[in-house]
Design a protein around this motif. Sequence first.
Motif, PDB file in Angstrom:
ATOM      1  N   GLY A 117      55.574  65.329  32.734  1.00  0.00           N
ATOM      2  CA  GLY A 117      54.290  65.649  32.127  1.00  0.00           C
ATOM      3  C   GLY A 117      54.318  65.620  30.620  1.00  0.00           C
ATOM      4  N   GLY A 118      55.465  65.941  30.020  1.00  0.00           N
ATOM      5  CA  GLY A 118      55.572  65.953  28.575  1.00  0.00           C
ATOM      6  C   GLY A 118      55.379  64.601  27.936  1.00  0.00           C
ATOM      7  N   LEU A 119      55.590  63.528  28.702  1.00  0.00           N
ATOM      8  CA  LEU A 119      55.346  62.178  28.209  1.00  0.00           C
ATOM      9  C   LEU A 119      53.955  61.695  28.604  1.00  0.00           C
ATOM     10  N   ASN A 120      53.624  61.835  29.850  1.00  0.00           N
ATOM     11  CA  ASN A 120      52.400  61.226  30.359  1.00  0.00           C
ATOM     12  C   ASN A 120      51.130  61.949  29.942  1.00  0.00           C
ATOM     13  N   ALA A 121      51.278  63.167  29.409  1.00  0.00           N
ATOM     14  CA  ALA A 121      50.111  63.865  28.865  1.00  0.00           C
ATOM     15  C   ALA A 121      49.736  63.341  27.479  1.00  0.00           C
ATOM     16  N   TRP A 122      50.613  62.523  26.870  1.00  0.00           N
ATOM     17  CA  TRP A 122      50.368  62.079  25.500  1.00  0.00           C
ATOM     18  C   TRP A 122      49.392  60.915  25.427  1.00  0.00           C
ATOM     19  N   CYS A 123      49.587  59.906  26.282  1.00  0.00           N
ATOM     20  CA  CYS A 123      48.690  58.747  26.277  1.00  0.00           C
ATOM     21  C   CYS A 123      48.792  58.040  27.618  1.00  0.00           C
ATOM     22  N   GLU A 124      47.940  57.048  27.850  1.00  0.00           N
ATOM     23  CA  GLU A 124      47.890  56.399  29.154  1.00  0.00           C
ATOM     24  C   GLU A 124      49.154  55.584  29.410  1.00  0.00           C
ATOM     25  N   ARG A 125      49.415  55.347  30.685  1.00  0.00           N
ATOM     26  CA  ARG A 125      50.678  54.728  31.107  1.00  0.00           C
ATOM     27  C   ARG A 125      50.852  53.332  30.511  1.00  0.00           C
ATOM     28  N   ALA A 126      49.801  52.562  30.418  1.00  0.00           N
ATOM     29  CA  ALA A 126      49.924  51.206  29.875  1.00  0.00           C
ATOM     30  C   ALA A 126      50.426  51.216  28.437  1.00  0.00           C
ATOM     31  N   GLU A 127      50.123  52.280  27.704  1.00  0.00           N
ATOM     32  CA  GLU A 127      50.626  52.417  26.335  1.00  0.00           C
ATOM     33  C   GLU A 127      52.012  53.053  26.319  1.00  0.00           C
ATOM     34  N   VAL A 128      52.209  54.039  27.194  1.00  0.00           N
ATOM     35  CA  VAL A 128      53.477  54.766  27.239  1.00  0.00           C
ATOM     36  C   VAL A 128      54.655  53.835  27.498  1.00  0.00           C
ATOM     37  N   VAL A 129      54.532  52.973  28.493  1.00  0.00           N
ATOM     38  CA  VAL A 129      55.694  52.203  28.967  1.00  0.00           C
ATOM     39  C   VAL A 129      56.301  51.343  27.862  1.00  0.00           C
ATOM     40  N   PRO A 130      55.551  50.447  27.209  1.00  0.00           N
ATOM     41  CA  PRO A 130      56.173  49.662  26.138  1.00  0.00           C
ATOM     42  C   PRO A 130      56.520  50.504  24.915  1.00  0.00           C
ATOM     43  N   ALA A 131      55.761  51.598  24.678  1.00  0.00           N
ATOM     44  CA  ALA A 131      55.997  52.412  23.481  1.00  0.00           C
ATOM     45  C   ALA A 131      57.357  53.097  23.519  1.00  0.00           C
ATOM     46  N   VAL A 132      57.836  53.454  24.694  1.00  0.00           N
ATOM     47  CA  VAL A 132      59.149  54.095  24.805  1.00  0.00           C
ATOM     48  C   VAL A 132      60.228  53.195  24.194  1.00  0.00           C
ATOM     49  N   ILE A 133      60.192  51.915  24.514  1.00  0.00           N
ATOM     50  CA  ILE A 133      61.207  50.988  23.990  1.00  0.00           C
ATOM     51  C   ILE A 133      60.888  50.589  22.551  1.00  0.00           C
ATOM     52  N   GLU A 134      59.646  50.327  22.260  1.00  0.00           N
ATOM     53  CA  GLU A 134      59.272  49.908  20.906  1.00  0.00           C
ATOM     54  C   GLU A 134      59.633  50.970  19.878  1.00  0.00           C
ATOM     55  N   ASN A 135      59.591  52.215  20.249  1.00  0.00           N
ATOM     56  CA  ASN A 135      59.832  53.292  19.296  1.00  0.00           C
ATOM     57  C   ASN A 135      61.257  53.839  19.331  1.00  0.00           C
ATOM     58  N   GLY A 136      62.165  53.053  19.871  1.00  0.00           N
ATOM     59  CA  GLY A 136      63.575  53.356  19.640  1.00  0.00           C
ATOM     60  C   GLY A 136      64.441  53.655  20.828  1.00  0.00           C
ATOM     61  N   CYS A 137      63.866  53.922  22.006  1.00  0.00           N
ATOM     62  CA  CYS A 137      64.717  54.109  23.186  1.00  0.00           C
ATOM     63  C   CYS A 137      65.182  52.739  23.685  1.00  0.00           C
ATOM     64  N   ASP A 138      66.396  52.711  24.194  1.00  0.00           N
ATOM     65  CA  ASP A 138      66.956  51.462  24.724  1.00  0.00           C
ATOM     66  C   ASP A 138      66.859  51.395  26.244  1.00  0.00           C
ATOM     67  N   VAL A 139      66.671  52.546  26.873  1.00  0.00           N
ATOM     68  CA  VAL A 139      66.560  52.610  28.333  1.00  0.00           C
ATOM     69  C   VAL A 139      65.322  53.408  28.699  1.00  0.00           C
ATOM     70  N   PHE A 140      64.583  52.877  29.648  1.00  0.00           N
ATOM     71  CA  PHE A 140      63.385  53.508  30.203  1.00  0.00           C
ATOM     72  C   PHE A 140      63.815  54.177  31.501  1.00  0.00           C
ATOM     73  N   LEU A 141      63.768  55.502  31.527  1.00  0.00           N
ATOM     74  CA  LEU A 141      64.376  56.249  32.621  1.00  0.00           C
ATOM     75  C   LEU A 141      63.347  56.651  33.678  1.00  0.00           C
ATOM     76  N   PHE A 142      63.615  56.240  34.927  1.00  0.00           N
ATOM     77  CA  PHE A 142      62.827  56.602  36.105  1.00  0.00           C
ATOM     78  C   PHE A 142      61.409  56.019  36.037  1.00  0.00           C
ATOM     79  N   SER A 143      60.707  56.205  37.125  1.00  0.00           N
ATOM     80  CA  SER A 143      59.349  55.666  37.232  1.00  0.00           C
ATOM     81  C   SER A 143      58.708  56.217  38.492  1.00  0.00           C
ATOM     82  N   ARG A 144      57.392  56.356  38.457  1.00  0.00           N
ATOM     83  CA  ARG A 144      56.677  56.676  39.696  1.00  0.00           C
ATOM     84  C   ARG A 144      56.418  55.411  40.508  1.00  0.00           C
TER      85      ARG A 144
END
Length: 572
Positions: free
Chosen positions: A300-327
């Motif tokens: 919830g701490g991630l998905n409450a911030w913005c919609e999923r279509a923005e969240v998914v690429p933003a995780v990698i674009e903003n410095g994470c190298d691995v996208f962890l887990f998924s629904r």
Amino acid sequence: MKPETACVNGSNPAAGGSDDPLALSPADRAWVDARLGELSTEDKVGQLFVLSSINDDIDEIERHCALGVGGIHRFPGHDLEKAWAATHAAFERSAVPPLISGDIEGGSLSHFYACPVPNQLGLAAADDLELSRRIARIIAIESRAMGFNWTFSPVVDVNVNFRNPVVGTRSYGSNVDAIIAQAKVLVEELQAQGIAATAKHWPGDGIDDRDQHLVPTVNTLAMDEWDASYGRIYRAMIDAGVMAVMSAHIALPEYIRARDGNPGRDAFKPASLSKTLNLDFLRGELGFRGLIVSDATAMGGLNAWCERAEVVPAVIENGCDVFLFSRDAAADKQLMLDGLRHGLLSEERLEAAVDKVLSLKARLGLHRREPAELLPPLDAARAVLRKPGNMAVVDQASARAITLVKDTQALLPIDPARHKRVTIVVEEGWNFVSGAMPRSSSAFIEALRERGFEVRTFDSEAPPTRDDTDLLIYLIGQEATPAIAQIHIDWIKLHGGARKAMLRFNTEIPTLMVSLGQPYYLYDAPEIATYVNGYSGLDSVQKGVVERLVGEAAFTGVSPVDAFCGLEQARY
């Protein structure tokens, strides 16, 4: 072009001389470069994902591997043969050797067929670094035998807010020096056995009293306070060569404001989505050159911030190298590809992130190992797990941690001559994590009965009185776990009703409380005059507590936190 690639000699002059934990030999660097050249864009996107595998479902693993994922995070069940087969399937069905990760934190998260080791708070309470090293070595050897090559530990959060529900027993406590010393031991032993360690949760949990699994949380420290605590810890982990850092759904607004003035809501952007915290601060100022993994992206701490279509690429674009887990893994992979096409994820960041993933695999030598080295045969694994000598070390550590917080009524030691009839009020607790150890108070009760006590469990319809009970024991078993929302004694549940929640027996019946989990229950029960913290519900802890209650062994644990929760009232 290969942005953020590892230097072969490991040096990093731009970051104050910090070594590169992913530094590679020329041959290993060549393997990474070759894979980068061969992988299609879709394959590269697949390598960004580490997806969860629950309860040894081979069909689920096959679906993940069909997406070309970079790794599988294992939540194994309680059957070693099925767990082995599921991990074997992940290796067998992956075109590029996969990362096999786990939350190897001990306590109730110990794997069912491995040594049940103390959780981090228990190890800190044992207060013996050499013993912690022996435990860490057991963890590393057993985990390697089960195919793990990456762990999301140590937890290096500072356990200062006693109301925080998710740090608690997962942490090494509140003393920064102790956290550093204990965490370095774990990092050294894990990585010596070829298992990458991960310091979490960047930029630091334990200040907010909320859980980032449920809501975006905030580290509110001023930067001088942050630097003296979390800053010291992360610098120490970087100096120790930790290979990965987990970027959490936690904001650090004072750092953002110091750079950008007052950006409003953006000061509270979770680190997992913050270029400033990941690339500018962690990589730039602190000089970390390993891999950055996001915390779980279903939280919830991630998905409450913005919609999923923005969240998914933003995780990698903003410095994470691995996208962890998924629904929905297939949908999230498509969102990542869409983000790349629409400019939400740059080619540069994609290349840099995949380079880090492949470099971690190469640094661990996954591409150079035979299948039987990546996952030993089942019989070989059995021979390593739960060795009697290792179990003895684990039992020693569990018992050493047990802490007598107070006994102002001079109740201890208890004995059947004075306390024959015992009533026990039990709250065994639960754990969010699939595959966690079963929870039961039977070892505690049986240990009392073996010593001649008559034990009955609390009956809300026939509450104990001085005429039928010589000793009342509250046994609380809740370790820190995601999604629990708060630490508290649920008197309604314990006593069997809202009105009965107001009952108190300690003025008439000798009463003690034992926590086999969170250390903070005196906040809700300050009138309890005899209180013991055991930190986990492992059978070895339950038996060790009884040995100490009856005086067969001494209490040796040193509390890693303020068990009185800052209340003078609780000390009496």
